[in-house]
Scaffold this active site. Sequence first.
Site, mmCIF file in Angstrom:
data_model
loop_
_atom_site.group_PDB
_atom_site.id
_atom_site.type_symbol
_atom_site.label_atom_id
_atom_site.label_comp_id
_atom_site.label_asym_id
_atom_site.label_seq_id
_atom_site.Cartn_x
_atom_site.Cartn_y
_atom_site.Cartn_z
ATOM 1 N N HIS A 82 -1.177 38.211 -51.774
ATOM 2 C CA HIS A 82 -1.748 38.828 -52.963
ATOM 3 C C HIS A 82 -1.567 37.935 -54.184
ATOM 4 C CE1 HIS A 82 -2.954 41.651 -55.913
ATOM 5 N NE2 HIS A 82 -1.881 42.406 -55.976
ATOM 6 N N CYS A 128 -3.911 43.440 -61.302
ATOM 7 C CA CYS A 128 -4.305 43.041 -59.950
ATOM 8 C C CYS A 128 -5.812 43.145 -59.748
ATOM 9 C CB CYS A 128 -3.576 43.894 -58.916
ATOM 10 S SG CYS A 128 -1.796 43.730 -59.064
#
Lengths: 379, 146
Positions: free
Chosen positions: A329, A81
């Site tokens: 996200h 991420c």
Amino acid sequence: MREVAVVGANMLKFGRYPDKDVVRLASEALLGALKDAGIGIKDVEILVSGNLYQSNAMVGQRIMKEIGATGIPVVNVANACATGSTAFREAYYAVASGAYDIAVAVGSEQMGKMGLLGGGGGSDRAYNTEGVMGTGGMPGVFGQAGAEHMRKYGTTQAQIAKIAVKNHEHGVLNPYAQYQKETPLEDVLNARVVSWPNTLFMCCPTGDGAAAAVLMSAEKARQFTSKPVWVAASVLTSDPYAPRNPTMFDINTVTQIAAKEAYAKAGIGPEDLSMIELHDCFATAELLHYENLFLCGEGEAGKLIDERATYNGGKIPVNVSGGLLSKGHPLGATGVANIVEIVWHLRGEAGDRQVKGAKTGLAHVIGLGSACTINVLKK
Amino acid sequence: MAQETATEKKTNPILPFIKIPENYPEEDAYLWGVKCNACGTKFLGERIACGKCGATGNFEEVRYGTEGELYVFAVVHQAMPDVKTPFIAGIIDLDDGVSVRANVYGLDPEKPDHSWFGKRVKMFSEVTGQDRDGNDVVAVKYKVQN
Ligand SMILES: [Zn+2]
């Protein structure tokens, strides 16, 4: 190291773009950032592309082919991420080192409706450990991380839920957020449980998106803008040894050591920050990072949200963009988008959600496994 | 090609740090690992170097015991389609000084509570499936003790 400024910043609203491919999304984001900086692709000396799901597919070079292939160095990075924010850091060091005057970082991802549930494993299903020997999926991992705080300090699920209430309230004012909808505390607590203690509204949505930033040396920056945003620190850490890691991933230490280094490099402390965009992939994660970034003492994160200190207008506004909980996200895009958000606030261009008088901001991202990036920006 | 030999059905662990004794299930499966003699750190499974101090070699094999405590957990309700939910995904701190991810039984997954932290647990093993070659696959799980 030389001073480096962000001169161009842009992101696409996160969401679903089934009719475009990831290179098109990234190219659109980059063209917007170049326009914002007042330059063209021919001025760019190095491009760093962050993309996770197509990390073996030369996304950076495909972006160049889409908007103007000039033969410059292109680097493709993947760091879970933290992919986008790692791309930003590589672009920062390309300029800070003196090797290049103009660098761009582009983060992109196309996830469709795929979530962060994990699983997979080998090709023979009988050896997949998910749900057989605990969990390695993100919802479970961040559930356990929050549970650890509950165990140590008596923090309640309702306190953690307040973080989701705050971020969704913030998100209403952000036109770039995937979801612009308030979720009152009762709704958050009554929503279906994804992975206790996180309910549905305490988990970020995934999707598609892209964001880009243009970085320049001080000399170049002054040619192109009257509002440079300076990179005061760009830090990347990996998780050091901890007794339970990786049985239980340690997202705390990796952030704490990054924060200490970032504050030291920037020459400021948490009390000097105007705003923070941190990695709230789950509400439990934001809770932990209040302490990991030293916004409060150990065990005091629950109290910090109880006091509404992290609301826009509070002592230290956190995720005024709505955070990942509202924005979404798209993995590779996330880290660059956090930086774009802070750039807009420091320039006074953040519209209805503008943090008043914003002078310094901190962007934080965790990539599980683990990587932590912290970028500190200042006017 | 030689004549085809009937392949003998085996019992395989789901993860390499689970050892299956030859006389399984009379003798139960157990967790196995190594201890770094340089710094004393224990690990699940074998290693070529110590993840803490970096020492290479000088490892001692360790057979871990079956008891420990539930350090923390999540109750997973949403997972990939072929994963049975809800399940209690625990982090177990073994008394012998290592931690392991495992499913925990003996608690109501619909009623998670702070009182679950620190519960004493004991390991058991189970055949959780058959692989493509028809071998039994064994996993370990933990049950809460009164
Ligand atoms: Zn060692």
